[in-house]
Design a protein around this motif. Sequence first.
Motif, PDB file in Angstrom:
ATOM      1  N   MET A   1      39.034  46.154  23.154  1.00 33.95           N
ATOM      2  CA  MET A   1      38.090  46.553  22.141  1.00 33.95           C
ATOM      3  C   MET A   1      37.483  45.298  21.501  1.00 33.95           C
ATOM      4  N   LEU A   2      36.227  45.382  21.179  1.00 41.81           N
ATOM      5  CA  LEU A   2      35.487  44.292  20.549  1.00 41.81           C
ATOM      6  C   LEU A   2      35.309  44.613  19.071  1.00 41.81           C
ATOM      7  N   CYS A   3      35.632  43.659  18.220  1.00 41.53           N
ATOM      8  CA  CYS A   3      35.531  43.862  16.769  1.00 41.53           C
ATOM      9  C   CYS A   3      34.772  42.696  16.150  1.00 41.53           C
ATOM     10  N   LYS A   4      33.664  43.021  15.480  1.00 40.09           N
ATOM     11  CA  LYS A   4      32.811  42.000  14.863  1.00 40.09           C
ATOM     12  C   LYS A   4      32.828  42.161  13.352  1.00 40.09           C
ATOM     13  N   PHE A   5      32.898  41.037  12.660  1.00 41.14           N
ATOM     14  CA  PHE A   5      32.883  41.015  11.199  1.00 41.14           C
ATOM     15  C   PHE A   5      31.656  40.264  10.727  1.00 41.14           C
ATOM     16  N   THR A   6      30.855  40.890   9.886  1.00 43.01           N
ATOM     17  CA  THR A   6      29.731  40.195   9.283  1.00 43.01           C
ATOM     18  C   THR A   6      30.263  39.373   8.117  1.00 43.01           C
ATOM     19  N   ILE A   7      30.059  38.067   8.204  1.00 47.26           N
ATOM     20  CA  ILE A   7      30.486  37.163   7.142  1.00 47.26           C
ATOM     21  C   ILE A   7      29.357  36.160   6.922  1.00 47.26           C
ATOM     22  N   THR A   8      28.896  36.069   5.693  1.00 48.15           N
ATOM     23  CA  THR A   8      27.778  35.174   5.394  1.00 48.15           C
ATOM     24  C   THR A   8      28.134  34.074   4.407  1.00 48.15           C
ATOM     25  N   ALA A   9      29.259  34.246   3.707  1.00 45.52           N
ATOM     26  CA  ALA A   9      29.664  33.256   2.709  1.00 45.52           C
ATOM     27  C   ALA A   9      31.162  33.018   2.816  1.00 45.52           C
ATOM     28  N   ALA A  10      31.554  31.772   2.880  1.00 45.26           N
ATOM     29  CA  ALA A  10      32.978  31.440   2.926  1.00 45.26           C
ATOM     30  C   ALA A  10      33.626  31.648   1.565  1.00 45.26           C
ATOM     31  N   ASP A  11      32.882  31.408   0.525  1.00 39.45           N
ATOM     32  CA  ASP A  11      33.377  31.509  -0.845  1.00 39.45           C
ATOM     33  C   ASP A  11      33.297  32.958  -1.325  1.00 39.45           C
ATOM     34  N   ASP A  12      34.426  33.495  -1.783  1.00 36.14           N
ATOM     35  CA  ASP A  12      34.462  34.885  -2.228  1.00 36.14           C
ATOM     36  C   ASP A  12      33.539  35.155  -3.410  1.00 36.14           C
ATOM     37  N   ALA A  13      33.401  34.208  -4.327  1.00 41.29           N
ATOM     38  CA  ALA A  13      32.526  34.412  -5.491  1.00 41.29           C
ATOM     39  C   ALA A  13      31.069  34.544  -5.051  1.00 41.29           C
ATOM     40  N   LEU A  14      30.651  33.714  -4.110  1.00 37.90           N
ATOM     41  CA  LEU A  14      29.285  33.811  -3.592  1.00 37.90           C
ATOM     42  C   LEU A  14      29.114  35.110  -2.800  1.00 37.90           C
ATOM     43  N   ALA A  15      30.089  35.446  -1.991  1.00 36.52           N
ATOM     44  CA  ALA A  15      30.019  36.694  -1.221  1.00 36.52           C
ATOM     45  C   ALA A  15      29.893  37.899  -2.155  1.00 36.52           C
ATOM     46  N   ARG A  16      30.612  37.873  -3.261  1.00 30.51           N
ATOM     47  CA  ARG A  16      30.554  38.978  -4.229  1.00 30.51           C
ATOM     48  C   ARG A  16      29.155  39.094  -4.841  1.00 30.51           C
ATOM     49  N   LYS A  17      28.494  37.956  -5.036  1.00 30.29           N
ATOM     50  CA  LYS A  17      27.130  37.991  -5.581  1.00 30.29           C
ATOM     51  C   LYS A  17      26.157  38.643  -4.600  1.00 30.29           C
ATOM     52  N   ILE A  18      26.291  38.325  -3.319  1.00 27.27           N
ATOM     53  CA  ILE A  18      25.309  38.823  -2.357  1.00 27.27           C
ATOM     54  C   ILE A  18      25.700  40.162  -1.727  1.00 27.27           C
ATOM     55  N   GLU A  19      26.979  40.508  -1.802  1.00 29.82           N
ATOM     56  CA  GLU A  19      27.448  41.807  -1.308  1.00 29.82           C
ATOM     57  C   GLU A  19      28.472  42.369  -2.297  1.00 29.82           C
ATOM     58  N   PRO A  20      28.003  42.822  -3.462  1.00 28.98           N
ATOM     59  CA  PRO A  20      28.931  43.187  -4.535  1.00 28.98           C
ATOM     60  C   PRO A  20      29.866  44.356  -4.229  1.00 28.98           C
ATOM     61  N   HIS A  21      29.526  45.205  -3.298  1.00 34.28           N
ATOM     62  CA  HIS A  21      30.355  46.383  -3.030  1.00 34.28           C
ATOM     63  C   HIS A  21      31.105  46.289  -1.702  1.00 34.28           C
ATOM     64  N   ALA A  22      31.091  45.137  -1.079  1.00 34.73           N
ATOM     65  CA  ALA A  22      31.747  44.951   0.218  1.00 34.73           C
ATOM     66  C   ALA A  22      33.078  44.218   0.038  1.00 34.73           C
ATOM     67  N   PRO A  23      33.963  44.333   1.014  1.00 36.13           N
ATOM     68  CA  PRO A  23      35.212  43.556   0.958  1.00 36.13           C
ATOM     69  C   PRO A  23      34.899  42.059   0.899  1.00 36.13           C
ATOM     70  N   SER A  24      35.776  41.303   0.278  1.00 34.26           N
ATOM     71  CA  SER A  24      35.570  39.856   0.169  1.00 34.26           C
ATOM     72  C   SER A  24      35.651  39.209   1.546  1.00 34.26           C
ATOM     73  N   SER A  25      35.140  38.010   1.639  1.00 30.89           N
ATOM     74  CA  SER A  25      35.247  37.264   2.904  1.00 30.89           C
ATOM     75  C   SER A  25      36.716  37.044   3.255  1.00 30.89           C
ATOM     76  N   THR A  26      37.534  36.753   2.262  1.00 27.44           N
ATOM     77  CA  THR A  26      38.964  36.566   2.511  1.00 27.44           C
ATOM     78  C   THR A  26      39.577  37.820   3.122  1.00 27.44           C
ATOM     79  N   GLN A  27      39.235  38.982   2.588  1.00 25.80           N
ATOM     80  CA  GLN A  27      39.755  40.228   3.140  1.00 25.80           C
ATOM     81  C   GLN A  27      39.277  40.442   4.570  1.00 25.80           C
ATOM     82  N   ARG A  28      38.048  40.082   4.841  1.00 26.65           N
ATOM     83  CA  ARG A  28      37.513  40.239   6.202  1.00 26.65           C
ATOM     84  C   ARG A  28      38.245  39.306   7.171  1.00 26.65           C
TER      85      ARG A  28
END
Length: 160
Positions: A1-28
Amino acid sequence: MLCKFTITAADDALARKIEPHAPSSTQRFEAMAQLSKAGLFTGVLLMPVLPGITDDRENLHQILIRAKEAGAQFVYCSYGMTMRDRQREYYYQCLDEQFPGLKEKYIRRYGNRYSCACRKPFELKAMIETECRQLGLLTQMKAIIEAYRFSRGPQQISLF
């Protein structure tokens, strides 16, 4: 099975700003590590790369390092973003809220264009491909598909 994760920011605080309702990058990355350990073919969709927000080299470098640490086999990147008419209005509103002053730079640089490439996309692509090669991560779709097919082992073909 192939599993892809969209990740755009390494920093969780920045990721929260651009994707406020998504799991954090750390969680991904943690989920990726678990799935990779379970034998799934995993990787990162590094897209969109938001001009002036997530396109700095340190952010991209950290994503590559964390992907490798989480057991990823590939990183597939798009060096910019797209904006349809309704998306543009919403995006600009979010820029005003989260990154004051950036909207005006977008308007000057991109106007009403659909495609919004990062500054120096060829340099970023060269950097990412070089680092991924050093880390043993695939970056080309054809190679990713081939490696995924190979990872599944021999398949029974059908006559129909």
